[in-house]
Design a protein around this motif. Structure first.
Motif, short mmCIF file in Angstrom:
data_model
loop_
_atom_site.label_atom_id
_atom_site.label_comp_id
_atom_site.label_asym_id
_atom_site.label_seq_id
_atom_site.Cartn_x
_atom_site.Cartn_y
_atom_site.Cartn_z
N ILE A 74 5.94 -8.06 11.90
CA ILE A 74 6.58 -6.74 11.88
C ILE A 74 7.77 -6.74 10.93
O ILE A 74 7.97 -5.78 10.16
N THR A 75 8.55 -7.81 10.93
CA THR A 75 9.69 -7.90 10.01
C THR A 75 9.23 -7.84 8.56
O THR A 75 9.80 -7.11 7.75
N LYS A 76 8.18 -8.59 8.22
CA LYS A 76 7.66 -8.58 6.86
C LYS A 76 7.11 -7.21 6.49
O LYS A 76 7.32 -6.73 5.37
N LEU A 77 6.41 -6.56 7.42
CA LEU A 77 5.88 -5.22 7.15
C LEU A 77 7.02 -4.22 6.94
O LEU A 77 6.95 -3.36 6.05
N LYS A 78 8.08 -4.33 7.74
CA LYS A 78 9.24 -3.44 7.56
C LYS A 78 9.87 -3.64 6.19
O LYS A 78 10.26 -2.67 5.53
N GLU A 79 9.97 -4.90 5.76
CA GLU A 79 10.52 -5.18 4.43
C GLU A 79 9.64 -4.56 3.35
O GLU A 79 10.13 -3.98 2.38
N MET A 80 8.32 -4.69 3.51
CA MET A 80 7.37 -4.13 2.54
C MET A 80 7.51 -2.61 2.47
O MET A 80 7.60 -2.03 1.38
N ALA A 82 10.07 -0.76 3.33
CA ALA A 82 11.38 -0.43 2.76
C ALA A 82 11.35 -0.55 1.24
O ALA A 82 11.92 0.29 0.52
N THR A 83 10.70 -1.59 0.72
CA THR A 83 10.59 -1.78 -0.72
C THR A 83 9.80 -0.65 -1.37
O THR A 83 10.19 -0.11 -2.41
N ILE A 84 8.70 -0.27 -0.73
CA ILE A 84 7.88 0.83 -1.26
C ILE A 84 8.69 2.12 -1.27
O ILE A 84 8.73 2.84 -2.27
N LYS A 85 9.37 2.41 -0.17
CA LYS A 85 10.14 3.64 -0.08
C LYS A 85 11.28 3.67 -1.09
O LYS A 85 11.61 4.72 -1.65
N ALA A 86 11.88 2.50 -1.34
CA ALA A 86 12.98 2.43 -2.30
C ALA A 86 12.50 2.61 -3.74
O ALA A 86 13.29 2.98 -4.61
N ASN A 87 11.23 2.37 -4.00
CA ASN A 87 10.72 2.42 -5.37
C ASN A 87 9.69 3.52 -5.60
O ASN A 87 8.97 3.50 -6.60
N ALA A 88 9.60 4.46 -4.67
CA ALA A 88 8.62 5.54 -4.80
C ALA A 88 9.30 6.89 -4.62
O ALA A 88 10.28 7.01 -3.88
N VAL A 121 -7.26 12.87 1.87
CA VAL A 121 -7.36 11.42 1.66
C VAL A 121 -8.78 11.05 1.27
O VAL A 121 -9.00 10.30 0.30
N LYS A 122 -9.77 11.58 1.98
CA LYS A 122 -11.18 11.30 1.65
C LYS A 122 -11.52 11.77 0.25
O LYS A 122 -12.18 11.05 -0.52
N ASP A 123 -11.06 12.97 -0.12
CA ASP A 123 -11.33 13.49 -1.46
C ASP A 123 -10.68 12.61 -2.53
O ASP A 123 -11.31 12.33 -3.56
N LEU A 124 -9.44 12.20 -2.32
CA LEU A 124 -8.77 11.34 -3.30
C LEU A 124 -9.53 10.03 -3.49
O LEU A 124 -9.74 9.57 -4.62
N ILE A 125 -9.95 9.43 -2.40
CA ILE A 125 -10.70 8.17 -2.47
C ILE A 125 -12.03 8.39 -3.19
O ILE A 125 -12.43 7.58 -4.04
N ASP A 126 -12.73 9.51 -2.89
CA ASP A 126 -13.99 9.82 -3.56
C ASP A 126 -13.80 10.00 -5.06
O ASP A 126 -14.70 9.70 -5.85
N GLU A 127 -12.64 10.46 -5.47
CA GLU A 127 -12.34 10.65 -6.90
C GLU A 127 -11.93 9.33 -7.57
O GLU A 127 -11.69 9.31 -8.77
N GLY A 128 -11.82 8.28 -6.80
CA GLY A 128 -11.45 6.98 -7.36
C GLY A 128 -9.95 6.78 -7.48
O GLY A 128 -9.49 5.90 -8.20
N ILE A 129 -9.19 7.60 -6.79
CA ILE A 129 -7.73 7.49 -6.81
C ILE A 129 -7.32 6.51 -5.73
O ILE A 129 -7.63 6.69 -4.56
N GLU A 130 -6.61 5.47 -6.16
CA GLU A 130 -6.21 4.43 -5.21
C GLU A 130 -4.97 4.85 -4.44
O GLU A 130 -3.93 5.13 -5.02
N ILE A 131 -5.14 4.90 -3.13
CA ILE A 131 -4.05 5.25 -2.23
C ILE A 131 -4.09 4.32 -1.03
O ILE A 131 -5.12 3.69 -0.77
N ALA A 132 -2.98 4.24 -0.33
CA ALA A 132 -2.94 3.41 0.88
C ALA A 132 -1.91 4.01 1.83
O ALA A 132 -0.86 4.48 1.40
N PRO A 133 -2.22 4.02 3.12
CA PRO A 133 -1.25 4.54 4.08
C PRO A 133 -0.14 3.53 4.32
O PRO A 133 -0.35 2.32 4.25
N LEU A 134 1.04 4.04 4.59
CA LEU A 134 2.14 3.16 5.01
C LEU A 134 2.04 2.99 6.51
O LEU A 134 1.84 3.97 7.24
N PRO A 135 2.19 1.77 7.01
CA PRO A 135 2.09 1.58 8.46
C PRO A 135 3.27 2.19 9.19
O PRO A 135 4.39 2.21 8.68
N VAL A 136 3.01 2.71 10.38
CA VAL A 136 4.07 3.18 11.25
C VAL A 136 4.39 2.03 12.18
O VAL A 136 3.53 1.54 12.90
#
Length: 142
Positions: A74-80, A82-88, A121-136
């Protein structure tokens, strides 16, 4: 089976396994039990700490290990996150539109985050757009 730490009169330590305590006594009295190093038949038990392991203590150790591993994860995921949010850039509800613009070269490539419906989300993936959910994660409110 009973395991004894044994020692001969020449101070050579070794182990012996017996089906019961009386077997050790019989083998020593008959001279059948001898030191594997020197062959001495003068054998006695040496002090040893008992090895007691209960199912409960094993379960407790496993639970503690799982709790530690879970907390580290959980600590590592929280760090990840936070890093994504800080750079997006948070584009909110415009996420599907912005993701398409970036994918098709209509906007500068950059890290974005936001919200999308399951259908988007399904449409984006079908179009080949790479996305990923952030964990809660626990204790995370946004």
């Amino acid at each position: 089976m009973i395991r004894y730490s044994l020692i001969c009169d020449n101070a050579h330590p070794f182990e012996g396994w017996f089906s019961q305590s009386a077997d050790f006594d019989r083998q020593v009295e008959s001279g059948f039990l001898t030191c594997p190093v020197c062959g001495s038949a003068a054998i006695s038990k040496s002090l040893m700490a008992p090895s007691v392991s209960t199912a409960r203590s094993k379960q407790e150790r496993q639970q503690v290990a799982m709790d530690v591993a879970r907390q580290e994860t959980i600590t590592k995921l929280k760090e990840m996150v936070a890093t994504i949010k800080a750079n997006a850039e948070d584009v909110g509800e415009r996420f599907p539109e912005e993701a398409r613009k970036i994918h098709y070269g209509e906007a500068d490539a950059r890290g974005i985050m936001g919200k999308a419906s399951l259908a988007d989300v399904k449409d984006l993936i079908d179009e080949g757009i790479e996305i990923a959910p952030l964990p809660v994660l626990p204790d995370e409110t946004n």
